[in-house]
Design a protein around this motif. Structure first.
Motif, mmCIF file in Angstrom:
data_model
loop_
_atom_site.group_PDB
_atom_site.id
_atom_site.type_symbol
_atom_site.label_atom_id
_atom_site.label_comp_id
_atom_site.label_asym_id
_atom_site.label_seq_id
_atom_site.Cartn_x
_atom_site.Cartn_y
_atom_site.Cartn_z
ATOM 1 N N VAL A 199 -20.481 -81.012 41.244
ATOM 2 C CA VAL A 199 -19.142 -80.569 40.833
ATOM 3 C C VAL A 199 -19.164 -79.230 40.109
ATOM 4 C CG1 VAL A 199 -18.430 -82.975 40.574
ATOM 5 C CG2 VAL A 199 -19.147 -81.681 38.534
ATOM 6 N N LEU A 200 -20.314 -78.604 39.947
ATOM 7 C CA LEU A 200 -20.407 -77.470 39.032
ATOM 8 C C LEU A 200 -19.562 -76.271 39.459
ATOM 9 C CD1 LEU A 200 -24.159 -77.606 37.973
ATOM 10 C CD2 LEU A 200 -22.152 -77.819 36.476
ATOM 11 N N ILE A 201 -19.515 -75.982 40.733
ATOM 12 C CA ILE A 201 -18.689 -74.845 41.149
ATOM 13 C C ILE A 201 -17.215 -75.190 41.003
ATOM 14 C CG2 ILE A 201 -18.017 -73.442 43.137
ATOM 15 C CD1 ILE A 201 -20.948 -73.209 43.852
ATOM 16 N N GLU A 202 -16.844 -76.420 41.329
ATOM 17 C CA GLU A 202 -15.476 -76.864 41.090
ATOM 18 C C GLU A 202 -15.127 -76.764 39.603
ATOM 19 O OE1 GLU A 202 -12.701 -80.868 41.764
ATOM 20 O OE2 GLU A 202 -14.794 -80.840 42.428
ATOM 21 N N ALA A 207 -11.483 -77.726 36.687
ATOM 22 C CA ALA A 207 -11.209 -79.119 37.033
ATOM 23 C C ALA A 207 -11.942 -80.069 36.098
ATOM 24 C CB ALA A 207 -11.620 -79.393 38.482
ATOM 25 N N PHE A 208 -13.157 -79.708 35.724
ATOM 26 C CA PHE A 208 -13.970 -80.470 34.788
ATOM 27 C C PHE A 208 -14.562 -79.508 33.756
ATOM 28 C CE2 PHE A 208 -14.450 -82.818 38.884
ATOM 29 C CZ PHE A 208 -13.696 -83.937 38.525
ATOM 30 N N ALA A 209 -15.081 -80.091 32.678
ATOM 31 C CA ALA A 209 -15.711 -79.264 31.654
ATOM 32 C C ALA A 209 -17.126 -78.855 32.047
ATOM 33 C CB ALA A 209 -15.740 -79.998 30.320
ATOM 34 N N GLY A 210 -17.667 -79.479 33.071
ATOM 35 C CA GLY A 210 -19.032 -79.236 33.523
ATOM 36 C C GLY A 210 -19.603 -80.523 34.053
ATOM 37 N N CYS A 211 -20.888 -80.712 33.906
ATOM 38 C CA CYS A 211 -21.521 -81.986 34.279
ATOM 39 C C CYS A 211 -22.584 -82.326 33.242
ATOM 40 C CB CYS A 211 -22.113 -81.947 35.685
ATOM 41 S SG CYS A 211 -23.722 -81.155 35.804
#
Length: 297
Positions: A199-202, A207-211
């Motif tokens: 998900v990192l590029i997203e 969209a997210f804070a990271g992973c």
């Protein structure tokens, strides 16, 4: 999205142990420094990958103190403080707050089932009240495959409504991205971290804070390039490294690869009930890893 310091690539750092099952602080600190210097924005200390629930309260507190005393940047550390005992969870979270960790990651109380949303809110409330003076951000840790309890959207909404800004976000190890997106949509103040580096590029788009990823112990350079630069090739390599553990024990597997890379067999030690990776599974890991283009440092 919030302005908190925890953001981007966060490795769920492995905890090396000696032959007696005690945390090996020297090796831990060296590994932490390496990850922070090679692609990681932060570290999740004493999580599932760090075998935290297999350590005693004394051991967990000793690891936290050692990291704090080492002068590592605590603004880049989230620490796991959840426990089946609310008293232990309060003690761990209070210690994390006192020494200055940037956040506390809290498993739900995982033994008694079923429990109500109100019962879990009571548990979180005890932690929030005990740490109110220090105001440490609290991150919910959703890992129903191991804890047996889900931080459902209704429960998360209840906790945010009850405790406000103290509920900073959620780490999701369910593997269900639709769930993670639902949680992220509940409040603009919630920082959501899926456990998969895919998900990192997203995440670059908000969209997210990271992973928060276990395999970032091994692919941190590529994870960093994916998140910082949007490097699709690096992301594909990072995801491929994650996939070498498909169908195999993840925590011992990661320790096996670290041991192999460093030429340090002590890294293979685990705490019961986990076992070091047996030779046949170790051979599979090495074969899969050899098929992937080496990570450049």
């Amino acid at each position: 999205m919030s302005d908190r310091s925890l953001r981007g690539v966060i490795a769920a750092i492995s905890t090396p142990v000696d032959e007696r099952g005690e945390p090996d602080i020297e090796r831990l600190l060296a590994h932490a420094r390496y990850l922070l210097d090679h692609g990681c924005n932060g570290l999740n200390l004493l999580g599932t990958t760090g075998e935290a629930t297999s350590f005693s309260l004394r051991q967990r507190l000793s690891v936290m103190k050692a990291v704090a005393d080492a002068g590592l940047p605590l603004a880049r550390f989230m620490v796991g403080t959840g426990a089946a005992s609310v008293t232990d969870a309060v003690a761990l979270t209070t210690a994390a707050a006192t020494v200055g960790f940037a956040g506390a990651l809290i498993l739900p109380p995982f033994y008694y089932k079923p429990v109500t949303n109100e019962g879990i809110a009571r548990y979180i409330g005890a932690i929030a009240d005990a740490t109110a003076q220090h105001d440490i951000p609290l991150y919910l840790y959703n890992f129903p495959a191991l804890s047996g309890i889900t931080y459902t959207p209704d429960l998360v909404s209840l906790l945010v409504a009850t405790f406000g800004h103290r509920i900073a976000g959620l780490k999701d190890s369910s593997g269900d991205l639709s769930y993670a997106r639902t949680i992220a949509g509940l409040s603009s103040t919630l920082d959501v971290f899926p456990s998969n580096e895919g998900v990192l590029i997203e995440a670059r788009g908000g969209a997210f804070a990271g992973c928060i990823s276990a395999t970032a112990n091994l692919n941190s350079v590529d994870c960093g390039r994916a998140f910082q630069d949007g490097d699709e090739t690096a992301l594909a390599r990072a995801v491929a490294i994650r996939a070498i553990f498909d169908g195999l024990p993840l925590v011992p597997g990661i320790k096996h690869v670290i041991a192999s890379r460093l030429g340090d067999p002590a890294w293979r030690n685990t705490i019961a009930p986990l076992m070091s990776l047996p030779p046949d599974e170790a051979a599979i890991v090495q074969e899969r890893l050899a098929a992937i283009e080496p990570v450049s440092a």
